[in-house]
Design an enzyme around this catalytic site. Sequence first.
Site, mmCIF file in Angstrom:
data_model
loop_
_atom_site.group_PDB
_atom_site.id
_atom_site.type_symbol
_atom_site.label_atom_id
_atom_site.label_comp_id
_atom_site.label_asym_id
_atom_site.label_seq_id
_atom_site.Cartn_x
_atom_site.Cartn_y
_atom_site.Cartn_z
ATOM 1 N N HIS A 100 32.629 -11.472 38.588
ATOM 2 C CA HIS A 100 32.763 -12.406 37.472
ATOM 3 C C HIS A 100 33.462 -11.715 36.317
ATOM 4 C CE1 HIS A 100 28.974 -10.341 36.641
ATOM 5 N NE2 HIS A 100 28.949 -10.827 35.415
ATOM 6 N N HIS A 143 32.778 -11.031 33.114
ATOM 7 C CA HIS A 143 32.163 -10.244 32.046
ATOM 8 C C HIS A 143 32.701 -8.815 32.051
ATOM 9 C CE1 HIS A 143 28.483 -13.126 31.693
ATOM 10 N NE2 HIS A 143 29.532 -13.575 31.044
ATOM 11 N N ASP A 178 31.511 -5.947 31.480
ATOM 12 C CA ASP A 178 30.782 -4.856 32.129
ATOM 13 C C ASP A 178 30.921 -4.896 33.651
ATOM 14 O OD1 ASP A 178 29.172 -7.169 32.208
ATOM 15 O OD2 ASP A 178 27.322 -6.004 32.326
ATOM 16 N N HIS A 179 31.720 -5.821 34.168
ATOM 17 C CA HIS A 179 32.035 -5.861 35.592
ATOM 18 C C HIS A 179 33.543 -5.793 35.835
ATOM 19 C CE1 HIS A 179 27.922 -6.829 37.015
ATOM 20 N NE2 HIS A 179 27.816 -7.215 35.752
ATOM 21 N N HIS A 220 25.174 -18.008 36.421
ATOM 22 C CA HIS A 220 25.366 -16.970 35.405
ATOM 23 C C HIS A 220 26.675 -17.219 34.665
ATOM 24 C CE1 HIS A 220 24.971 -13.096 33.471
ATOM 25 N NE2 HIS A 220 26.130 -12.697 33.958
ATOM 26 N N ASP A 230 25.982 -10.526 39.085
ATOM 27 C CA ASP A 230 24.842 -10.876 38.241
ATOM 28 C C ASP A 230 24.222 -12.206 38.650
ATOM 29 O OD1 ASP A 230 25.354 -8.574 36.875
ATOM 30 O OD2 ASP A 230 25.842 -9.518 34.957
ATOM 31 N N HIS A 275 23.380 -4.651 38.814
ATOM 32 C CA HIS A 275 22.642 -3.855 37.833
ATOM 33 C C HIS A 275 21.374 -3.284 38.460
ATOM 34 C CE1 HIS A 275 24.728 -4.939 34.034
ATOM 35 N NE2 HIS A 275 24.976 -6.085 34.650
#
Length: 250
Positions: A54, A56, A58-59, A110, A133, A172
Amino acid sequence: MKILPVPCLSDNYAYVLVDETANVAAVIDPVESTKVLAAARETGMELAAVLTTHHHADHSGGNDGVAAAVPGIAVYGGDERIPAVTTKVKDGDKFALGSLDVRAIKTCGHTSGSICYYVEDRANDQRAVFTGDTLFVGGCGRLFEGSPAEMHDSLNVKLAALPDDTLVFAGHEYTSANLRFALSVDADNQALQTKAQRCAEARCTMPSTIAEEKDTNPFMRVTQPALQRAANATDPVEALRVIRQMKDRF
């Protein structure tokens, strides 16, 4: 196939997926590109693809770095917001990574463009899913861009339909907190108690399996009486909504 977790940031996982038959590799959610590229190079395999779950940061934040380091690399994702994406996939799309078969599973909840990647190594009877996520060990992602009904469909229709022995690699290391919450709403679940004990001292709790998640993850047990009592709701979608709100406040 081999799957190498690469811890990133404070609690993220990127992964290196290796097909030793064809001598190729892919990286999943390579947020720290330098670290993930180093791990991929250590395998000695040709780096052929990026699989992004996805948008975001942090990915997907390392996609540009990987694309710059490996010109022409295929970057898969389900959302135009993903950096460096070359191939936008939709639900059910299939492609090959060497001898491995990859299927995109759109898992809204998400984010509106979340994709889980289901990978089969038919020659060695192995299968894995990279869930970003959407599905965590013992939990699920917050509902930032989707509804409880969409998350229920993603978890309890699409992912639950995968073979029970499918290895689950989440985005995560949230397992400890997730299992503490799970025990608060499903305290008499012996499988959950056992898993919590097993994971308590583990530095890396990946992988889980689809079977374990169906037995222990409260968001995949919303048809069970214990979870419906905790939510005071018999409708599974409503139970998921209430339990997700409880987890947000936990």
